[in-house]
Design a protein around this motif. Structure first.
Motif, short mmCIF file in Angstrom:
data_model
loop_
_atom_site.label_atom_id
_atom_site.label_comp_id
_atom_site.label_asym_id
_atom_site.label_seq_id
_atom_site.Cartn_x
_atom_site.Cartn_y
_atom_site.Cartn_z
N ARG A 295 50.86 -79.95 29.57
CA ARG A 295 51.19 -78.70 30.27
C ARG A 295 52.53 -78.86 30.94
O ARG A 295 52.85 -79.97 31.40
N GLN A 296 53.27 -77.77 31.04
CA GLN A 296 54.60 -77.85 31.65
C GLN A 296 54.85 -76.54 32.41
O GLN A 296 54.53 -75.46 31.92
N SER A 297 55.39 -76.69 33.62
CA SER A 297 55.82 -75.51 34.38
C SER A 297 57.33 -75.52 34.43
O SER A 297 57.93 -76.48 34.91
N VAL A 298 57.95 -74.47 33.94
CA VAL A 298 59.42 -74.38 33.94
C VAL A 298 59.83 -73.18 34.80
O VAL A 298 59.38 -72.06 34.57
N ARG A 299 60.67 -73.46 35.81
CA ARG A 299 61.14 -72.37 36.69
C ARG A 299 62.41 -71.75 36.14
O ARG A 299 63.22 -72.44 35.56
N ARG B 112 56.50 -65.93 40.93
CA ARG B 112 57.03 -67.27 41.26
C ARG B 112 58.15 -67.70 40.31
O ARG B 112 58.70 -68.78 40.44
N GLN B 113 58.46 -66.88 39.34
CA GLN B 113 59.49 -67.17 38.34
C GLN B 113 59.22 -68.51 37.63
O GLN B 113 60.05 -69.41 37.60
N ILE B 114 58.02 -68.58 37.08
CA ILE B 114 57.60 -69.80 36.38
C ILE B 114 57.02 -69.43 35.01
O ILE B 114 56.26 -68.47 34.90
N VAL B 115 57.41 -70.18 33.98
CA VAL B 115 56.71 -70.12 32.69
C VAL B 115 55.77 -71.30 32.66
O VAL B 115 56.21 -72.44 32.75
N GLU B 116 54.48 -71.01 32.54
CA GLU B 116 53.48 -72.09 32.38
C GLU B 116 53.28 -72.26 30.89
O GLU B 116 52.88 -71.30 30.20
N ARG B 117 53.56 -73.48 30.40
CA ARG B 117 53.42 -73.70 28.96
C ARG B 117 52.35 -74.74 28.69
O ARG B 117 52.28 -75.75 29.38
N THR C 100 66.30 -80.24 33.02
CA THR C 100 65.39 -81.13 33.76
C THR C 100 65.15 -80.62 35.19
O THR C 100 64.03 -80.75 35.71
N LEU C 101 66.17 -80.03 35.83
CA LEU C 101 65.97 -79.53 37.20
C LEU C 101 64.79 -78.56 37.25
O LEU C 101 64.03 -78.53 38.22
N GLN C 102 64.62 -77.77 36.18
CA GLN C 102 63.59 -76.73 36.21
C GLN C 102 62.17 -77.30 36.10
O GLN C 102 61.20 -76.57 36.21
N LEU C 103 62.07 -78.63 35.87
CA LEU C 103 60.76 -79.28 35.87
C LEU C 103 60.35 -79.70 37.28
O LEU C 103 59.22 -80.11 37.51
N ARG D 194 51.75 -72.36 23.83
CA ARG D 194 51.20 -71.11 24.36
C ARG D 194 51.73 -70.97 25.78
O ARG D 194 51.75 -71.96 26.52
N HIS D 195 52.18 -69.78 26.15
CA HIS D 195 52.75 -69.66 27.50
C HIS D 195 52.18 -68.46 28.26
O HIS D 195 51.62 -67.53 27.67
#
Ligand SMILES: C[S@@+](CC[C@H](N)C(=O)[O-])C[C@H]1O[C@@H](n2cnc3c(N)ncnc32)[C@H](O)[C@@H]1O
Length: 207
Positions: A202-206, A180-185, A110-113, A173-174
């Motif tokens: 949509r979700q951004s995970v660091r 920025r060390q982010i996966v945009e999903r 959850t922190l990565q959100l 799809r990512h």
């Protein structure tokens, strides 16, 4: 940007985790809480998937969750279990309750959100008693980083058959932002039935 789980993303969340993992974090969280006795707070507690078993084991855990849909699912799940969980609705980067906690629990990445994990961690620190503990799990998107999952292409991510026979599918799809060390999903949820349902998120995970 806050990222509450809504609609089918909320409805299918626990079933997808259950199919993959079966709540193995509960035992880890329980042994952590034994070292930090007193009131604790699960951040991003969802529908209580991990929190309710902890309550049933006798730990004093409250939940913090932003999504109304997750909270409603949690309220429906609590009733037949005969528990009365304390769930707060709020944003994990801002919310402050009337008390401080002996421990904070932030399982399931959850922190990565959080838009800025460092800001979130500073805020969480202010919610803790002196010498309080933080249980944290993080996720490294190795499959994306190593190219095992195709970038910019839809793939089947999770599939589950619900007890009532309906089938839930998550396609993802990512795109990787290395700087920025982010996966945009992008997530495409679907649930069979009459009528069939779909939901896009949509979700951004660091990392
Ligand atoms: C990966 S899920 C984990 C849920 C729960 N901990 C579990 O393991 O079943 C992340 C949860 O964090 C919630 N969330 C996302 N952003 C949030 C925020 N800014 N403040 C509070 N909760 C948030 C989502 O709605 C979702 O329920």
């Amino acid at each position: 940007m806050s990222q509450p789980y809504l609609s089918l993303e909320a409805e299918l969340h626990d079933a997808f985790w259950e199919a993959e993992d079966g709540g193995s974090e509960v035992e880890l969280m329980a042994s952590f809480l034994e070292k930090f006795p007193g009131p604790s707070l699960e951040i991003g507690a969802g529908s209580g998937r991990l929190m309710y078993p902890l309550l049933q084991k006798g730990f004093e855990v409250e939940g913090l969750e932003l999504s109304r849909d997750m909270l409603d699912l949690g309220a429906r799940r609590a009733e037949p279990l005969g528990i009365r969980p304390i769930m707060h609705q709020g944003d994990m980067t801002k919310w402050r309750g009337p008390r401080k906690y002996a421990a904070l629990l932030a399982p399931a990445f959850t922190l990565q959100l959080a838009p800025d994990p460092a800001v979130a961690l500073r805020h969480w620190h202010s919610l803790l008693e002196n010498q309080g503990g933080l249980y944290l799990t993080v996720f490294m998107p190795y499959a994306e980083l190593l190219g095992d999952l195709p970038e910019n292409e839809w793939y089947d991510d999770h599939f589950v058959t619900l007890p009532d026979g309906r089938e839930g599918l998550l396609e993802t799809r990512h795109r990787l932002d290395h700087e920025r060390q982010i996966v945009e999903r992008e997530h495409r949820y679907s649930l069979s039935g009459e009528p069939p349902l779909t939901h896009l998120s949509r979700q951004s995970v660091r990392w």
